[in-house]
Motif scaffolding. Sequence first.
Motif, PDB file in Angstrom:
ATOM      1  N   VAL A  10     -11.749 -19.456  29.909  1.00 26.93           N
ATOM      2  CA  VAL A  10     -12.141 -20.852  29.752  1.00 26.93           C
ATOM      3  C   VAL A  10     -10.890 -21.713  29.933  1.00 26.93           C
ATOM      4  CG1 VAL A  10     -13.062 -22.576  28.156  1.00 26.93           C
ATOM      5  CG2 VAL A  10     -14.028 -20.264  28.187  1.00 26.93           C
ATOM      6  N   VAL A  11     -10.917 -22.606  30.920  1.00 28.63           N
ATOM      7  CA  VAL A  11      -9.757 -23.450  31.217  1.00 28.63           C
ATOM      8  C   VAL A  11     -10.155 -24.909  31.014  1.00 28.63           C
ATOM      9  CG1 VAL A  11      -7.987 -24.033  32.896  1.00 28.63           C
ATOM     10  CG2 VAL A  11      -9.075 -21.769  32.971  1.00 28.63           C
ATOM     11  N   PRO A  15      -9.149 -29.230  23.443  1.00 22.43           N
ATOM     12  CA  PRO A  15      -9.347 -28.092  22.539  1.00 22.43           C
ATOM     13  C   PRO A  15     -10.759 -27.996  21.961  1.00 22.43           C
ATOM     14  CG  PRO A  15      -7.883 -29.735  21.548  1.00 22.43           C
ATOM     15  CD  PRO A  15      -8.126 -30.156  22.962  1.00 22.43           C
ATOM     16  N   VAL A  16     -11.442 -29.122  21.810  1.00 21.92           N
ATOM     17  CA  VAL A  16     -12.818 -29.096  21.305  1.00 21.92           C
ATOM     18  C   VAL A  16     -13.737 -28.453  22.338  1.00 21.92           C
ATOM     19  CG1 VAL A  16     -14.775 -30.508  20.551  1.00 21.92           C
ATOM     20  CG2 VAL A  16     -12.459 -31.087  19.787  1.00 21.92           C
ATOM     21  N   ASN A  17     -13.585 -28.846  23.594  1.00 17.70           N
ATOM     22  CA  ASN A  17     -14.395 -28.235  24.659  1.00 17.70           C
ATOM     23  C   ASN A  17     -14.149 -26.734  24.738  1.00 17.70           C
ATOM     24  OD1 ASN A  17     -15.439 -30.721  25.341  1.00 17.70           O
ATOM     25  ND2 ASN A  17     -14.161 -30.980  27.158  1.00 17.70           N
ATOM     26  N   ARG A  18     -12.873 -26.326  24.654  1.00 14.96           N
ATOM     27  CA  ARG A  18     -12.562 -24.889  24.695  1.00 14.96           C
ATOM     28  C   ARG A  18     -13.253 -24.162  23.547  1.00 14.96           C
ATOM     29  NH1 ARG A  18      -7.147 -26.638  25.570  1.00 14.96           N
ATOM     30  NH2 ARG A  18      -6.609 -25.939  23.457  1.00 14.96           N
ATOM     31  N   ALA A  19     -13.165 -24.719  22.353  1.00 12.08           N
ATOM     32  CA  ALA A  19     -13.762 -24.064  21.178  1.00 12.08           C
ATOM     33  C   ALA A  19     -15.282 -23.938  21.311  1.00 12.08           C
ATOM     34  CB  ALA A  19     -13.405 -24.831  19.915  1.00 12.08           C
ATOM     35  N   LEU A  21     -17.085 -23.863  24.139  1.00  6.90           N
ATOM     36  CA  LEU A  21     -17.396 -22.886  25.183  1.00  6.90           C
ATOM     37  C   LEU A  21     -17.133 -21.459  24.716  1.00  6.90           C
ATOM     38  CD1 LEU A  21     -16.002 -24.823  28.246  1.00  6.90           C
ATOM     39  CD2 LEU A  21     -18.388 -24.163  27.883  1.00  6.90           C
ATOM     40  N   VAL A  22     -15.997 -21.240  24.076  1.00 10.27           N
ATOM     41  CA  VAL A  22     -15.666 -19.888  23.598  1.00 10.27           C
ATOM     42  C   VAL A  22     -16.687 -19.432  22.558  1.00 10.27           C
ATOM     43  CG1 VAL A  22     -13.997 -18.555  22.251  1.00 10.27           C
ATOM     44  CG2 VAL A  22     -13.215 -19.981  24.146  1.00 10.27           C
ATOM     45  N   ALA A  27     -20.920 -15.757  21.232  1.00 13.80           N
ATOM     46  CA  ALA A  27     -22.241 -15.560  20.617  1.00 13.80           C
ATOM     47  C   ALA A  27     -23.181 -14.811  21.555  1.00 13.80           C
ATOM     48  CB  ALA A  27     -22.852 -16.916  20.246  1.00 13.80           C
ATOM     49  N   GLN A  28     -22.931 -14.885  22.853  1.00 19.37           N
ATOM     50  CA  GLN A  28     -23.745 -14.187  23.843  1.00 19.37           C
ATOM     51  C   GLN A  28     -23.195 -12.806  24.195  1.00 19.37           C
ATOM     52  OE1 GLN A  28     -26.724 -15.202  25.226  1.00 19.37           O
ATOM     53  NE2 GLN A  28     -26.595 -16.719  23.600  1.00 19.37           N
TER      54      GLN A  28
END
Length: 66
Positions: A10-11, A15-19, A21-22, A27-28
């Motif tokens: 994930v690039v 930091p909120v977007n990264r968190a 997405l991760v 979870a999947q």
Amino acid sequence: MTLHGGRVLVVDDDPVNRAILVGGLEAQGYSAGVASNGREALRKVREGGYDVVLLDLVMPEMDGFE
């Protein structure tokens, strides 16, 4: 369909977007690595081991287009 064991980089400079997405990827059943800019992403891709890269296009230093 979930590909358990797949590795995603994930690039994103946010930091909120990264968190978010991760968290969703893990979870999947995916394993997720992170990078905060294009230069860091290139280094991690060269090290290998990623199946997919989720890439933000607008970032400082080196954007997703570069």
